[in-house]
Each structure stands twice: as C-alpha cells, then as structure tokens.
Scaffold this motif. Structure first.
Motif, PDB file in Angstrom:
ATOM      1  N   VAL A  94     -33.658  28.740 -90.683  1.00 53.52           N
ATOM      2  CA  VAL A  94     -32.559  29.432 -89.946  1.00 53.52           C
ATOM      3  C   VAL A  94     -32.092  30.587 -90.526  1.00 53.52           C
ATOM      4  O   VAL A  94     -31.219  30.376 -91.502  1.00 53.52           O
ATOM      5  CB  VAL A  94     -31.630  28.374 -89.227  1.00 53.52           C
ATOM      6  CG1 VAL A  94     -30.501  29.252 -88.185  1.00 53.52           C
ATOM      7  CG2 VAL A  94     -32.544  27.418 -88.536  1.00 53.52           C
ATOM      8  N   PHE A  95     -32.339  31.955 -90.317  1.00 51.14           N
ATOM      9  CA  PHE A  95     -31.834  33.051 -90.896  1.00 51.14           C
ATOM     10  C   PHE A  95     -30.242  33.251 -90.556  1.00 51.14           C
ATOM     11  O   PHE A  95     -29.577  33.662 -91.360  1.00 51.14           O
ATOM     12  CB  PHE A  95     -32.586  34.396 -90.614  1.00 51.14           C
ATOM     13  CG  PHE A  95     -33.981  34.243 -90.801  1.00 51.14           C
ATOM     14  CD1 PHE A  95     -34.558  33.331 -91.823  1.00 51.14           C
ATOM     15  CD2 PHE A  95     -34.832  35.255 -90.435  1.00 51.14           C
ATOM     16  CE1 PHE A  95     -35.799  33.291 -92.184  1.00 51.14           C
ATOM     17  CE2 PHE A  95     -36.106  35.177 -90.743  1.00 51.14           C
ATOM     18  CZ  PHE A  95     -36.771  34.042 -91.590  1.00 51.14           C
ATOM     19  N   SER A  96     -29.986  32.817 -89.130  1.00 48.04           N
ATOM     20  CA  SER A  96     -28.559  32.974 -88.814  1.00 48.04           C
ATOM     21  C   SER A  96     -28.524  32.352 -87.505  1.00 48.04           C
ATOM     22  O   SER A  96     -29.380  31.908 -86.801  1.00 48.04           O
ATOM     23  CB  SER A  96     -28.269  34.422 -88.426  1.00 48.04           C
ATOM     24  OG  SER A  96     -28.911  35.062 -87.603  1.00 48.04           O
ATOM     25  N   PRO A 148     -25.554  32.244 -92.168  1.00 49.61           N
ATOM     26  CA  PRO A 148     -24.349  33.032 -91.480  1.00 49.61           C
ATOM     27  C   PRO A 148     -24.373  32.537 -89.796  1.00 49.61           C
ATOM     28  O   PRO A 148     -25.422  32.513 -89.164  1.00 49.61           O
ATOM     29  CB  PRO A 148     -24.949  34.319 -91.664  1.00 49.61           C
ATOM     30  CG  PRO A 148     -26.015  34.351 -92.860  1.00 49.61           C
ATOM     31  CD  PRO A 148     -26.419  32.930 -92.782  1.00 49.61           C
ATOM     32  N   THR A 149     -23.147  32.369 -89.396  1.00 50.30           N
ATOM     33  CA  THR A 149     -22.982  32.012 -88.057  1.00 50.30           C
ATOM     34  C   THR A 149     -21.841  32.797 -87.396  1.00 50.30           C
ATOM     35  O   THR A 149     -20.599  33.077 -87.827  1.00 50.30           O
ATOM     36  CB  THR A 149     -22.422  30.417 -88.027  1.00 50.30           C
ATOM     37  OG1 THR A 149     -23.483  29.663 -88.854  1.00 50.30           O
ATOM     38  CG2 THR A 149     -22.296  29.615 -86.636  1.00 50.30           C
ATOM     39  N   LEU A 150     -22.367  33.315 -86.112  1.00 49.34           N
ATOM     40  CA  LEU A 150     -21.272  33.678 -85.258  1.00 49.34           C
ATOM     41  C   LEU A 150     -20.907  32.842 -84.086  1.00 49.34           C
ATOM     42  O   LEU A 150     -21.916  32.245 -83.439  1.00 49.34           O
ATOM     43  CB  LEU A 150     -22.100  35.139 -84.448  1.00 49.34           C
ATOM     44  CG  LEU A 150     -21.317  35.707 -83.357  1.00 49.34           C
ATOM     45  CD1 LEU A 150     -19.768  36.034 -83.820  1.00 49.34           C
ATOM     46  CD2 LEU A 150     -22.034  36.903 -82.549  1.00 49.34           C
ATOM     47  N   THR A 195     -25.087  43.291 -82.718  1.00 45.55           N
ATOM     48  CA  THR A 195     -24.695  43.659 -84.033  1.00 45.55           C
ATOM     49  C   THR A 195     -24.703  42.664 -85.119  1.00 45.55           C
ATOM     50  O   THR A 195     -25.163  42.881 -86.438  1.00 45.55           O
ATOM     51  CB  THR A 195     -23.199  44.053 -83.912  1.00 45.55           C
ATOM     52  OG1 THR A 195     -23.107  45.026 -82.977  1.00 45.55           O
ATOM     53  CG2 THR A 195     -22.583  44.634 -85.263  1.00 45.55           C
ATOM     54  N   PHE A 196     -24.234  41.405 -84.869  1.00 42.99           N
ATOM     55  CA  PHE A 196     -24.536  40.319 -85.880  1.00 42.99           C
ATOM     56  C   PHE A 196     -25.599  40.031 -86.335  1.00 42.99           C
ATOM     57  O   PHE A 196     -26.277  40.001 -87.525  1.00 42.99           O
ATOM     58  CB  PHE A 196     -24.099  38.944 -85.166  1.00 42.99           C
ATOM     59  CG  PHE A 196     -23.930  37.743 -86.105  1.00 42.99           C
ATOM     60  CD1 PHE A 196     -23.033  37.793 -87.245  1.00 42.99           C
ATOM     61  CD2 PHE A 196     -24.803  36.936 -86.011  1.00 42.99           C
ATOM     62  CE1 PHE A 196     -22.699  36.730 -88.114  1.00 42.99           C
ATOM     63  CE2 PHE A 196     -24.884  35.905 -86.754  1.00 42.99           C
ATOM     64  CZ  PHE A 196     -23.969  35.769 -87.782  1.00 42.99           C
ATOM     65  N   ILE A 197     -26.903  39.941 -85.639  1.00 44.81           N
ATOM     66  CA  ILE A 197     -28.145  39.922 -85.708  1.00 44.81           C
ATOM     67  C   ILE A 197     -28.755  40.979 -86.576  1.00 44.81           C
ATOM     68  O   ILE A 197     -29.582  40.713 -87.508  1.00 44.81           O
ATOM     69  CB  ILE A 197     -29.011  39.539 -84.513  1.00 44.81           C
ATOM     70  CG1 ILE A 197     -28.504  38.147 -83.841  1.00 44.81           C
ATOM     71  CG2 ILE A 197     -30.524  39.569 -84.808  1.00 44.81           C
ATOM     72  CD1 ILE A 197     -29.587  37.338 -83.310  1.00 44.81           C
ATOM     73  N   ALA A 198     -28.523  42.009 -86.183  1.00 44.45           N
ATOM     74  CA  ALA A 198     -28.941  43.191 -86.909  1.00 44.45           C
ATOM     75  C   ALA A 198     -28.551  43.140 -88.353  1.00 44.45           C
ATOM     76  O   ALA A 198     -29.205  43.578 -89.297  1.00 44.45           O
ATOM     77  CB  ALA A 198     -28.493  44.681 -86.187  1.00 44.45           C
ATOM     78  N   GLU A 199     -27.194  42.854 -88.543  1.00 45.10           N
ATOM     79  CA  GLU A 199     -26.711  42.744 -89.926  1.00 45.10           C
ATOM     80  C   GLU A 199     -27.537  41.643 -90.570  1.00 45.10           C
ATOM     81  O   GLU A 199     -27.666  41.739 -91.787  1.00 45.10           O
ATOM     82  CB  GLU A 199     -25.140  42.539 -90.143  1.00 45.10           C
ATOM     83  CG  GLU A 199     -24.447  42.620 -91.345  1.00 45.10           C
ATOM     84  CD  GLU A 199     -24.672  43.733 -92.116  1.00 45.10           C
ATOM     85  OE1 GLU A 199     -24.551  43.520 -93.184  1.00 45.10           O
ATOM     86  OE2 GLU A 199     -25.090  44.931 -91.611  1.00 45.10           O
ATOM     87  N   SER A 201     -30.415  40.475 -90.088  1.00 43.92           N
ATOM     88  CA  SER A 201     -31.518  40.812 -90.431  1.00 43.92           C
ATOM     89  C   SER A 201     -31.721  41.856 -91.526  1.00 43.92           C
ATOM     90  O   SER A 201     -32.757  42.008 -92.387  1.00 43.92           O
ATOM     91  CB  SER A 201     -32.163  41.621 -89.157  1.00 43.92           C
ATOM     92  OG  SER A 201     -33.699  42.068 -89.198  1.00 43.92           O
ATOM     93  N   ARG A 202     -30.724  42.694 -91.572  1.00 43.56           N
ATOM     94  CA  ARG A 202     -30.690  43.716 -92.588  1.00 43.56           C
ATOM     95  C   ARG A 202     -30.616  43.136 -94.177  1.00 43.56           C
ATOM     96  O   ARG A 202     -31.288  43.227 -95.154  1.00 43.56           O
ATOM     97  CB  ARG A 202     -29.867  44.943 -92.466  1.00 43.56           C
ATOM     98  CG  ARG A 202     -29.513  45.686 -93.384  1.00 43.56           C
ATOM     99  CD  ARG A 202     -28.416  46.684 -93.377  1.00 43.56           C
ATOM    100  NE  ARG A 202     -27.285  45.992 -93.741  1.00 43.56           N
ATOM    101  CZ  ARG A 202     -26.721  45.709 -95.217  1.00 43.56           C
ATOM    102  NH1 ARG A 202     -27.498  46.152 -95.920  1.00 43.56           N
ATOM    103  NH2 ARG A 202     -25.773  45.065 -95.188  1.00 43.56           N
ATOM    104  N   ARG A 203     -29.660  42.146 -94.249  1.00 39.71           N
ATOM    105  CA  ARG A 203     -29.227  41.404 -95.304  1.00 39.71           C
ATOM    106  C   ARG A 203     -30.572  40.696 -95.793  1.00 39.71           C
ATOM    107  O   ARG A 203     -30.828  40.434 -96.725  1.00 39.71           O
ATOM    108  CB  ARG A 203     -28.165  40.578 -95.307  1.00 39.71           C
ATOM    109  CG  ARG A 203     -26.962  41.275 -95.051  1.00 39.71           C
ATOM    110  CD  ARG A 203     -25.837  40.305 -94.807  1.00 39.71           C
ATOM    111  NE  ARG A 203     -24.356  40.896 -94.800  1.00 39.71           N
ATOM    112  CZ  ARG A 203     -23.098  40.308 -94.566  1.00 39.71           C
ATOM    113  NH1 ARG A 203     -23.259  39.042 -94.620  1.00 39.71           N
ATOM    114  NH2 ARG A 203     -22.208  41.294 -94.559  1.00 39.71           N
TER     115      ARG A 203
END
Length: 208
Positions: A94-96, A148-150, A195-199, A201-203
């Motif tokens: 689980v990446f996020s 990371p969790t939103l 936005t949360f997933i894009a960040e 993913s980038r990390r």
C-alpha cells in the motif's frame, strides 16, 4: 515508464466504476482498478466477513505481470475498513491510503458521536434480523504506521468528523469538501484525491 496502480474500493450503493464517476479519468495516468466488494458480487456466497474484502484488495495489489506489485488505495465508507486492514496486513503493498467518509467506527467506539451511533444501530439490529455486511464497529482495525493517509469528509456529520479527527491525531491528513457522504463527487473533493495521490506517487518514484 509503467503506470502506478490505484485500487478503488466502494462503500454502500454503487459498486465498481459506477461508484467513482469523477475518478474515471485517473485511468489516463494510473493503472486504475475499480473493485466490487464481496457481497456485491452476485456469484459470491454471502458471508459477513471483513477478510473477504481484504483478500479482494490484496489480490488487486499483487504482481501485475510486469514484475510490479503494490499501489495506492482509495476507499469510501465501509470499503475503508478493508483498505485499512489490507494496509496493516501488507504495508509493503500500500503506497498510500485515501479514506473517504470512512466507517471505521471501531477506532472511535468510545468517543461520543461514534458511541451514540453504535447504540442507535444496535437497537435497530435488535429489532430486525441483520443482513448483509457485519457491523463496522466489529472490525479489528489498527492504525497503519508509515503509510501516507488522506481522510476526506463532507463536514456534515459529527460521526465522520470524529473518526477523521482520530486519524488526524495519528498522522493522517484531513480535508473537508462539499458533497455530504460523497465528497469525492465534488470538484474540490476530487482535486484533494488527485493532488494527494500525485504527490504520493511522485515521492514513491523519487525514493525508488
């Protein structure tokens, strides 16, 4: 470069891609899978087991045939229970996590809004035979360390704000968007998710 995977886990009501009308377009940038939870499968034997949904989520995060495994998980309502349990069992996959109006009542069962809701629901279950899913307050949930969790809520119901507050205290990011119980359908809610997933993913790519 291959696309990172996103697994969408629906709540009550619509299943599969129909539960995520604003997020369909994310399939252009990600390997998007829109799941159908266990009791929403007409061919499935009806059981009241959280483990069935967890297995569906984890299978969807398994090796995709290109030697890649894992992905981001976006879950709504009751689906958030399976998402959290999957992240506890296999945090490496689980990446996020994005939890939309999560029905994670067992985390806050002793807090006022959740306690009152559970008492009301138990009274209703006593009046009629329980069918469908097991009560969310029976889920064996734990906090997911290091993922990371939103948490996205609609700002309309104290129960979900109480759960979001608890998760925020344990490290989650909390955002509120219009839309009642489906804030993911609003432009602002959709923006928060993307936005949360894009960040995240980038990390993930930077760290690889």
């Amino acid at each position: 470069m291959f696309k990172q995977r996103i697994v969408f886990v629906h709540g009550a009501g619509q299943a599969g891609s129909a539960a995520w009308p604003r997020q369909h377009g994310m399939a252009l940038d990600y390997d998007a899978l829109f799941l159908r939870r266990h009791r929403f499968d007409p061919a499935a034997v009806p059981v009241e087991s959280f483990a069935e949904d967890v297995s569906i989520v984890l299978r969807s995060l398994a090796d995709d045939g290109r030697g890649a495994a894992g992905g981001h998980v976006v879950a709504h309502g009751h689906g958030a229970i399976a998402a959290m349990m999957a992240a506890v069992e296999r945090p490496d996959l689980v990446f996020s996590l994005v939890l939309v109006e999560p029905d994670c009542l067992s985390l806050t069962a002793d807090l006022p809004a959740t306690s009152a809701h559970i008492a009301l629901m138990k009274a209703r279950l006593d009046e009629q035979a329980q069918t469908g899913e097991a009560p969310p307050w029976e889920a064996p949930l734990q906090i997911v360390p290091g993922v990371p969790t939103l948490v996205l809520t609609g700002g309309w119901e104290p129960l979900y704000e109480e759960i979001a507050g608890y998760l925020r205290e344990t490290g989650a990011l909390h955002r509120i968007a219009a839309g009642g119980h489906r804030p993911q359908d609003s432009p602002e809610g959709d923006h928060f998710i993307r936005t949360f997933i894009a960040e995240a993913s980038r990390r993930r790519r930077t760290a690889a």
